[in-house]
Design a protein around this motif. Structure first.
Motif, PDB file in Angstrom:
ATOM      1  N   CYS A 165       0.851  -1.178   0.000  1.00  0.00           N
ATOM      2  CA  CYS A 165       0.000   0.000   0.000  1.00  0.00           C
ATOM      3  C   CYS A 165       0.894   1.239   0.000  1.00  0.00           C
ATOM      4  O   CYS A 165       1.825   1.334   0.797  1.00  0.00           O
ATOM      5  CB  CYS A 165      -0.890  -0.014   1.229  1.00  0.00           C
ATOM      6  SG  CYS A 165      -1.861   1.484   1.379  1.00  0.00           S
ATOM      7  N   CYS A 171      -0.274   3.453   3.434  1.00  0.00           N
ATOM      8  CA  CYS A 171       0.120   3.062   4.798  1.00  0.00           C
ATOM      9  C   CYS A 171       1.345   2.153   4.830  1.00  0.00           C
ATOM     10  O   CYS A 171       1.797   1.757   5.895  1.00  0.00           O
ATOM     11  CB  CYS A 171      -1.057   2.386   5.523  1.00  0.00           C
ATOM     12  SG  CYS A 171      -1.452   0.741   4.908  1.00  0.00           S
ATOM     13  N   CYS A 229      -6.201  -1.708  -0.413  1.00  0.00           N
ATOM     14  CA  CYS A 229      -5.449  -2.063   0.776  1.00  0.00           C
ATOM     15  C   CYS A 229      -6.412  -2.587   1.848  1.00  0.00           C
ATOM     16  O   CYS A 229      -7.394  -1.926   2.170  1.00  0.00           O
ATOM     17  CB  CYS A 229      -4.702  -0.835   1.290  1.00  0.00           C
ATOM     18  SG  CYS A 229      -3.950  -1.115   2.904  1.00  0.00           S
ATOM     19  N   PHE A 259      -5.876  -2.797   4.891  1.00  0.00           N
ATOM     20  CA  PHE A 259      -5.647  -2.100   6.167  1.00  0.00           C
ATOM     21  C   PHE A 259      -6.311  -0.730   6.189  1.00  0.00           C
ATOM     22  O   PHE A 259      -6.963  -0.379   7.158  1.00  0.00           O
ATOM     23  CB  PHE A 259      -4.143  -1.961   6.421  1.00  0.00           C
ATOM     24  CG  PHE A 259      -3.445  -3.293   6.477  1.00  0.00           C
ATOM     25  CD1 PHE A 259      -3.463  -4.053   7.642  1.00  0.00           C
ATOM     26  CD2 PHE A 259      -2.796  -3.806   5.362  1.00  0.00           C
ATOM     27  CE1 PHE A 259      -2.843  -5.289   7.690  1.00  0.00           C
ATOM     28  CE2 PHE A 259      -2.181  -5.047   5.406  1.00  0.00           C
ATOM     29  CZ  PHE A 259      -2.203  -5.787   6.560  1.00  0.00           C
ATOM     30  N   CYS A 260      -6.117   0.017   5.120  1.00  0.00           N
ATOM     31  CA  CYS A 260      -6.640   1.393   5.131  1.00  0.00           C
ATOM     32  C   CYS A 260      -7.595   1.665   3.977  1.00  0.00           C
ATOM     33  O   CYS A 260      -8.084   2.777   3.833  1.00  0.00           O
ATOM     34  CB  CYS A 260      -5.489   2.400   5.134  1.00  0.00           C
ATOM     35  SG  CYS A 260      -4.609   2.482   3.556  1.00  0.00           S
TER      36      CYS A 260
HETATM   37 ZN   LIG Z   1      -3.012   0.930   3.287  1.00  0.00          ZN
END
Ligand SMILES: [Zn+2]
Length: 109
Positions: free
Chosen positions: A8, A11, A30, A32-33
């Motif tokens: 990513c 992040c 992504c 995660f984010c």
């Molecule tokens: Zn990310």
């Protein structure tokens, strides 16, 4: 399996995804984010080799750096190659020790 590695760009997290369809590859986010700015990394599969081909490609004339041995597949490879050159077949005991080292079990004994 078509597993791709990504990083990513928002992040910096790395993740792997199984991509079965081209349209999935275009819609990767992504995990995660949820950012869509992601970078596809060279697949780990391109460097995955069988032990036979790793042995064949191992160049004993170059010193190994510590990175080399972080890959547990490489443990014992040098010794095996050297034995191959000398025409010595690794004993079953040695094979066992190498296998244990590769699985991290040798540290427990
Ligand atoms: Zn990310």
């Amino acid at each position: 399996m078509p597993i791709f590695e990504y990083r990513c760009q928002a992040c910096e997290e790395k993740f792997s995804l199984l991509i079965l369809k081209t349209k999935d590859a275009a819609a990767v986010k992504c995990p995660f984010c949820r950012a869509e700015r992601i970078l596809k990394l060279p697949s780990a599969f391109s460097v995955q080799q069988s032990e036979a081909s790793r042995l064949k490609n191992l160049d004993l004339s170059r010193p190994r750096d510590s990175e080399f041995y972080k890959n547990s597949c490489h443990i014992g490879l040098w010794a095996k190659k050297r034995m191959e050159q000398l025409g010595v077949k690794p004993s079953s005991q040695m094979e066992e020790i190498i296998e244990k080292a590769r699985c991290g079990k040798i540290l427990e004994e």
